[in-house]
Design a protein around this motif. Structure first.
Motif, PDB file in Angstrom:
ATOM      1  N   LYS A   1      45.892  -1.296 -32.161  1.00 48.40           N
ATOM      2  CA  LYS A   1      45.670  -1.962 -33.069  1.00 48.40           C
ATOM      3  C   LYS A   1      45.251  -3.277 -33.197  1.00 48.40           C
ATOM      4  CE  LYS A   1      43.339   0.996 -35.999  1.00 48.40           C
ATOM      5  NZ  LYS A   1      43.414   2.674 -37.181  1.00 48.40           N
ATOM      6  N   GLY A   2      44.622  -3.820 -32.554  1.00 49.71           N
ATOM      7  CA  GLY A   2      44.640  -5.667 -32.667  1.00 49.71           C
ATOM      8  C   GLY A   2      44.822  -6.132 -31.719  1.00 49.71           C
ATOM      9  N   MET A   3      45.161  -5.302 -30.313  1.00 45.20           N
ATOM     10  CA  MET A   3      45.258  -6.296 -29.174  1.00 45.20           C
ATOM     11  C   MET A   3      44.612  -6.452 -28.795  1.00 45.20           C
ATOM     12  SD  MET A   3      48.547  -4.699 -27.821  1.00 45.20           S
ATOM     13  CE  MET A   3      48.706  -5.710 -26.185  1.00 45.20           C
ATOM     14  N   GLU A   4      44.744  -7.591 -27.956  1.00 46.33           N
ATOM     15  CA  GLU A   4      43.182  -8.019 -27.096  1.00 46.33           C
ATOM     16  C   GLU A   4      43.476  -7.343 -25.958  1.00 46.33           C
ATOM     17  OE1 GLU A   4      41.772 -11.384 -26.960  1.00 46.33           O
ATOM     18  OE2 GLU A   4      41.978 -10.459 -29.701  1.00 46.33           O
ATOM     19  N   MET A   5      42.471  -6.291 -24.867  1.00 48.33           N
ATOM     20  CA  MET A   5      41.525  -6.300 -24.318  1.00 48.33           C
ATOM     21  C   MET A   5      41.202  -6.556 -23.283  1.00 48.33           C
ATOM     22  SD  MET A   5      42.294  -1.914 -25.523  1.00 48.33           S
ATOM     23  CE  MET A   5      43.395  -2.376 -26.071  1.00 48.33           C
ATOM     24  N   SER A   6      40.455  -5.583 -21.812  1.00 48.26           N
ATOM     25  CA  SER A   6      39.216  -5.856 -21.973  1.00 48.26           C
ATOM     26  C   SER A   6      38.864  -4.561 -21.842  1.00 48.26           C
ATOM     27  CB  SER A   6      39.443  -6.058 -19.635  1.00 48.26           C
ATOM     28  OG  SER A   6      40.130  -4.515 -19.729  1.00 48.26           O
ATOM     29  N   ALA A   7      37.099  -4.832 -21.840  1.00 47.89           N
ATOM     30  CA  ALA A   7      36.165  -3.682 -22.758  1.00 47.89           C
ATOM     31  C   ALA A   7      35.673  -2.711 -21.648  1.00 47.89           C
ATOM     32  CB  ALA A   7      34.693  -4.595 -22.357  1.00 47.89           C
ATOM     33  N   ALA A   8      36.109  -3.189 -20.670  1.00 52.54           N
ATOM     34  CA  ALA A   8      36.631  -1.938 -19.566  1.00 52.54           C
ATOM     35  C   ALA A   8      38.027  -1.217 -20.185  1.00 52.54           C
ATOM     36  CB  ALA A   8      37.223  -2.028 -18.792  1.00 52.54           C
ATOM     37  N   MET A   9      39.154  -1.608 -20.717  1.00 54.51           N
ATOM     38  CA  MET A   9      40.050  -0.368 -21.325  1.00 54.51           C
ATOM     39  C   MET A   9      39.790  -0.175 -22.644  1.00 54.51           C
ATOM     40  SD  MET A   9      43.844   0.442 -20.944  1.00 54.51           S
ATOM     41  CE  MET A   9      44.513   0.701 -21.796  1.00 54.51           C
ATOM     42  N   ASP A  10      39.027  -0.808 -23.313  1.00 56.35           N
ATOM     43  CA  ASP A  10      38.509  -0.511 -25.043  1.00 56.35           C
ATOM     44  C   ASP A  10      37.736   0.763 -24.816  1.00 56.35           C
ATOM     45  OD1 ASP A  10      38.316  -1.291 -27.173  1.00 56.35           O
ATOM     46  OD2 ASP A  10      35.896  -1.402 -27.275  1.00 56.35           O
ATOM     47  N   SER A  11      37.161   0.156 -23.723  1.00 59.09           N
ATOM     48  CA  SER A  11      36.000   1.269 -23.911  1.00 59.09           C
ATOM     49  C   SER A  11      36.703   2.836 -23.247  1.00 59.09           C
ATOM     50  CB  SER A  11      34.674   1.333 -22.514  1.00 59.09           C
ATOM     51  OG  SER A  11      34.283   0.597 -21.563  1.00 59.09           O
ATOM     52  N   ALA A  12      37.632   3.054 -22.091  1.00 58.22           N
ATOM     53  CA  ALA A  12      38.191   3.831 -21.883  1.00 58.22           C
ATOM     54  C   ALA A  12      39.228   4.402 -23.002  1.00 58.22           C
ATOM     55  CB  ALA A  12      39.171   3.256 -20.714  1.00 58.22           C
ATOM     56  N   LEU A  13      39.674   3.441 -24.023  1.00 58.89           N
ATOM     57  CA  LEU A  13      40.513   4.283 -24.458  1.00 58.89           C
ATOM     58  C   LEU A  13      39.385   4.801 -25.701  1.00 58.89           C
ATOM     59  CD1 LEU A  13      42.909   1.538 -25.982  1.00 58.89           C
ATOM     60  CD2 LEU A  13      43.298   3.578 -25.001  1.00 58.89           C
ATOM     61  N   LYS A  14      38.352   4.024 -26.209  1.00 57.47           N
ATOM     62  CA  LYS A  14      37.232   4.983 -26.640  1.00 57.47           C
ATOM     63  C   LYS A  14      36.755   6.390 -26.892  1.00 57.47           C
ATOM     64  CE  LYS A  14      35.453   1.277 -29.904  1.00 57.47           C
ATOM     65  NZ  LYS A  14      35.915  -0.016 -29.308  1.00 57.47           N
ATOM     66  N   ILE A  15      36.262   6.394 -25.462  1.00 61.26           N
ATOM     67  CA  ILE A  15      35.758   7.388 -24.405  1.00 61.26           C
ATOM     68  C   ILE A  15      37.212   8.513 -24.862  1.00 61.26           C
ATOM     69  CG2 ILE A  15      36.547   9.028 -22.446  1.00 61.26           C
ATOM     70  CD1 ILE A  15      35.165   6.614 -21.034  1.00 61.26           C
ATOM     71  N   SER A  16      38.532   8.239 -24.779  1.00 58.51           N
ATOM     72  CA  SER A  16      40.479   9.440 -25.062  1.00 58.51           C
ATOM     73  C   SER A  16      39.877   9.493 -26.445  1.00 58.51           C
ATOM     74  CB  SER A  16      41.500   8.680 -25.014  1.00 58.51           C
ATOM     75  OG  SER A  16      40.724   8.082 -23.514  1.00 58.51           O
ATOM     76  N   PHE A  17      39.683   8.524 -27.775  1.00 60.13           N
ATOM     77  CA  PHE A  17      40.535   9.349 -28.875  1.00 60.13           C
ATOM     78  C   PHE A  17      38.809   9.088 -29.976  1.00 60.13           C
ATOM     79  CE2 PHE A  17      43.956   7.014 -27.136  1.00 60.13           C
ATOM     80  CZ  PHE A  17      44.206   8.186 -27.640  1.00 60.13           C
ATOM     81  N   ASP A  18      37.438   8.614 -29.870  1.00 57.59           N
ATOM     82  CA  ASP A  18      36.117   8.020 -30.559  1.00 57.59           C
ATOM     83  C   ASP A  18      34.996   9.156 -29.956  1.00 57.59           C
ATOM     84  OD1 ASP A  18      38.067   6.999 -32.552  1.00 57.59           O
ATOM     85  OD2 ASP A  18      38.202   4.951 -30.658  1.00 57.59           O
TER      86      ASP A  18
END
Lengths: 264, 558
Positions: B99-116
């Motif tokens: 949470k609160g970490m800077e990252m690329s939109a790709a990583m962000d969306s891959a994490l969203k796929i995983s958890f949200d």
């Protein structure tokens, strides 16, 4: 403690006399030193004289063969002057010391001393010459910032310990151990004292709060198993590949043999 | 079981067309409607009457195909949510330690796929496990085809198509592995970048072209995405289609057996028996993948964190199918890099890359090499048992050993920690294995094959030892040998042996260098051979009757 006594038997008969002499000098010197160092390290002031004496006895019996009667070190072990209570607590508390055998690195064993004995040894070593103290419990609660801890862990520790703390190989048979199940105190002390092939992360390098955050992150991983299911040792693609071949493809080939066998 | 003759087309029209039922209701009417406008029933009939022999190893290719279908289905789901962009965002999803970490939109969306996203993690894991299986199934299917000689005429081109699929699949896998832009895959990309930069003269240029500037840049994920979901899958689909067309055209190979000849295929017609089985099998494969995905974590990107060029984790490995390349790099001793003519020559990279290209190249053209050496222009539809082609099996064993060594080298660090060895000794042991192992494997495999062939011949001629010891009236002990039945015997005698070619002048009366090479290779291939039992030998063997005893063994021998 069979092996310590074996070591002791190998000593020269005069060594005992010498040991007592050195012991007396050391205690005397320790006294003198104590008054000047109590302010330097927080916990020595709290430890009583008996604890230090108890520690001294334990040290003479179990550690002095390698580390010397006055911590000066021998061919078998480095000097402990200035390593501080933190190093002793880490080395003895994780069972690495007393060292069982020479090897690429001192291996972990079940701890050989009780918590009181460990504390006594630590107090004794710290009383001779000050060094990093055992960390304050407020830093060990795992209530810091896990995000910061995670990033610091990946930058400072993952190259040896793996991103998930699963451990990793170093050169010449040395290795960075797995970090799950390691007590918060020992994690902190490992960073502070840099055991063996691990670098020291002093307070300028990683502030006490940074260390707290790293502990928070490691404890988070430990208490929150992977949302994806069984972690396969958190070893990454090698474990995944083996699993896919052996269990995945294995199961499917089993099904194939079953399907084709039915028809005959 | 159904037999289909290879040569005669008329045999394939025998089945009655699906009757346009008098009162078939809606289904029949609809089928009729479609058929009248597309003539599809002809195709269905033609395809449905194809015969597929039954042997478990013939289904390995199917596993690959089904894994690919699973990959397409799960991948399509993922494209709805994945964002192939390297724009910086701040993660604000459910995984607390990021949470609160800077990252690329790709990583962000891959994490969203995983958890949200509901079911997202399951689908991600299905996609990745299926990818691992896909390439594993292709690999083992290739081994089956190789060791049974199914690549021989007329199937050489289909071998090359299959090989191309293998390479495309690896490329698919690697591009997919890189998409989440996590630390692990970023390090993988960095290695690829290093490989490219190691090419003399042009390396740096190519790297800048690929990454749109200095690594990692902000373009690569988008580019890989286009490759991963558009170009490569299109190629894979096209090659699979070609591959299958060839399978239909050539008809399936079969193992030797009673009634099986080069001219027929014995098995089940695709419709209805085989299709039903195959359809069921698809769901079994899907089931296995779904179980793996439901219970076992794969590629936990949340542990790796977003890509950042500075950290590298211990135990950083590519997915298994790129492991051999990683291993090759790890095996090169230090000090192979130097500056010459103002250029850095990275032989620590050039040598392993060349070795891999040679290995892959040999795999691709092997059918042509063997065809040239044997000089055999006939079609082969009966498979070899691996033992009956000892040199080929030996070469295959050598190749597998070499590959396995490279593969093991990619996990040298994990081998070292788990078996408490030093990393250096593991590396040295694998270096020795990669160099010596193939020779040893070749020799052992070839000897084992020849031994097995001798045993087969023995069994055909004299039956097999029944383990029953009989005492004859004279007091003599013999072990009863039982004859194999006709069906078994087919398997044991129906194979061909080649003899080494003789060196002969060509039409101009000259002996060319290539002819010499060919003769030498042919000698290497076929010098050691065991001929199958001939008819006369067989008849002689049968003369002994059921109690034939060529070996008389005393009781003490057991």
């Amino acid at each position: 403690m069979a092996r310590t006594s074996r070591k002791a038997n190998r000593r020269h008969p005069l060594a005992t006399v010498l040991l007592i002499a050195i012991g007396l000098v050391v205690t005397g010197g320790g006294y003198a030193l104590l008054s000047s160092t109590t302010t330097a390290t927080a916990d020595t002031s709290a430890t009583s004289q008996e604890t230090i004496e108890e520690g001294q006895k334990l040290f003479a019996a179990n550690c002095a063969t390698c580390h010397g009667m006055s911590l000066e070190g021998t061919a078998d072990g480095p000097s402990l002057i200035g390593v501080g209570a933190a190093a002793v607590n880490f080395q003895v508390g994780t069972g690495r010391m007393p060292m069982a055998m020479q090897g690429p690195q001192a291996m972990q064993k079940p701890p050989q001393f009780t918590d009181e004995q460990t504390a006594a040894l630590a107090a004794y070593v710290a009383s001779i010459s000050p060094g990093p103290a055992i960390p304050d419990p407020s830093l060990l609660q795992g209530d810091g910032d896990a995000t910061n801890g995670g990033e610091l862990f990946r930058i400072n520790c993952a190259m040896c310990h793996n991103v998930h703390g699963a451990g990793g190989a170093l050169t010449e048979g040395k290795f960075a151990p797995e970090l799950t199940g390691v007590a918060a105190t020992h994690i902190y002390e490992a960073m502070l004292t840099g055991p063996q092939n691990m670098p020291v992360f002093n307070d300028d390098n990683l502030t006490p709060e940074d260390k707290r955050d790293i502990i928070t992150y490691l404890k988070y991983l430990e208490n929150n198993p992977s949302p994806g299911g069984v972690e396969l040792g958190s070893l990454g693609p090698v474990a995944e590949g083996l699993f896919a071949w052996i269990f995945g493809l294995g199961a499917i080939i089993g099904l194939m043999v079953w399907l084709t066998a039915k028809s005959n | 079981m159904t037999t289909i003759e290879r040569s005669d087309a008329p045999a394939e029209v025998a089945a009655p067309a699906p009757a346009p039922a008098k009162s078939g209701g809606f289904t029949a009417a609809a089928a009729n409607y479609i058929d009248e406008r597309t003539s599809i029933s002809g195709v269905v009939k033609e395809f449905g009457r194809k015969i597929f022999p039954d042997h478990w190893s013939f289904m390995l290719g199917e596993v690959a195909l089904y894994s690919f279908v699973i990959i397409i289905l799960s991948g399509t789901f993922l494209t709805f949510f994945f964002q192939a962009s390297m724009a910086e965002v701040t993660y604000n999803g459910s995984w607390a330690p990021l949470k609160g970490m800077e990252m690329s939109a790709a990583m962000d969306s891959a994490l969203k796929i995983s958890f949200d996203i509901r079911g997202g993690l399951l689908v991600r894991q299905i996609h990745h496990w299926a990818a691992l299986l896909f390439i594993a199934a292709i690999g083992i299917h290739m081994l089956r085809v190789y060791f049974t000689g199914a690549f021989r005429k007329p199937r050489e081109l289909n071998w090359v198509i299959g090989f191309t699929l293998f390479v495309l699949a690896m490329a698919e896998g690697f591009t997919g592995y890189s998409l989440p832009d996590d630390l692990l895959s970023g390090n993988g990309l960095r290695i690829i970048d290093g490989l490219i930069k190691g090419i003399p003269f042009v390396g740096t240029w190519i790297s800048f072209l690929l990454f749109g500037g200095e690594f990692p840049g902000t373009a690569i994920i988008g580019r890989l995405y286009t490759l991963h979901i558009l170009l490569l899958p299109a190629l894979v689909v096209a090659f699979i289609a070609l591959h299958l067309v060839f399978v239909v055209v050539h008809k399936h190979t079969q193992f030797a057996g009673g009634g099986r000849t080069q001219k027929n295929v014995i098995g089940y017609p695709i419709l209805p028996v085989y299709a039903a089985k195959a359809g069921g099998f698809f769901f079994l494969v899907f089931g296995v993948v779904a179980l793996m995905a439901a219970f076992f974590t794969i590629n936990p990107i949340w542990n790796y964190g977003p890509y950042d060029p500075s950290p590298v984790s211990a135990g950083t490995q590519p997915d298994w199918y790129i492991g051999f390349a990683d291993g090759a790099l790890r095996l090169i001793p230090p000090g192979w890099e130097f500056v010459w003519l103002d250029h850095t020559w990275s032989f620590n990279i050039i040598v392993p890359v060349l070795a891999l290209l040679v290995l892959l190249g040999l795999v691709a053209v092997y059918p042509f090499i063997e065809g040239w050496v044997t000089g055999d222009k006939r079609e082969h539809h009966i498979l070899d048992r691996p033992r009956n082609a000892p040199t080929r099996t030996g070469i295959g064993a050598a190749g597998v050993t070499f590959y396995a060594g490279l593969w093991a080298a990619a996990s040298s660090d994990i081998i070292a920690t788990h078996f408490q060895l030093s990393l250096e000794s593991v590396t040295h042991a694998i270096q020795a294995w990669v160099i010596l192992g193939p020779f040893l494997a070749y020799f052992v495999a070839k000897r084992v094959c020849i031994g097995l062939m001798k045993k087969d011949r023995e069994i055909v001629l004299h039956g097999y030892e029944s383990g029953r010891i009989v005492r004859l009236p004279g007091g003599e002990y013999i072990e009863v040998h039982e004859q194999v039945d006709d069906y078994e015997r087919w398997k044991l005698v129906d194979y061909e042996v080649y003899e080494p070619l003789m060196l002969r002048p060509n039409s101009q009366g000259k002996i060319t260098g290539s002819a010499r090479l060919r003769v030498r290779l042919s000698k290497w291939f076929f010098e050691d051979r065991i001929a199958p039992a001939s008819r006369t030998e067989l008849e002689a063997g049968h003369g002994h009757g059921a109690a034939a005893h060529d070996e008389i063994e005393g009781p003490g021998h057991h």
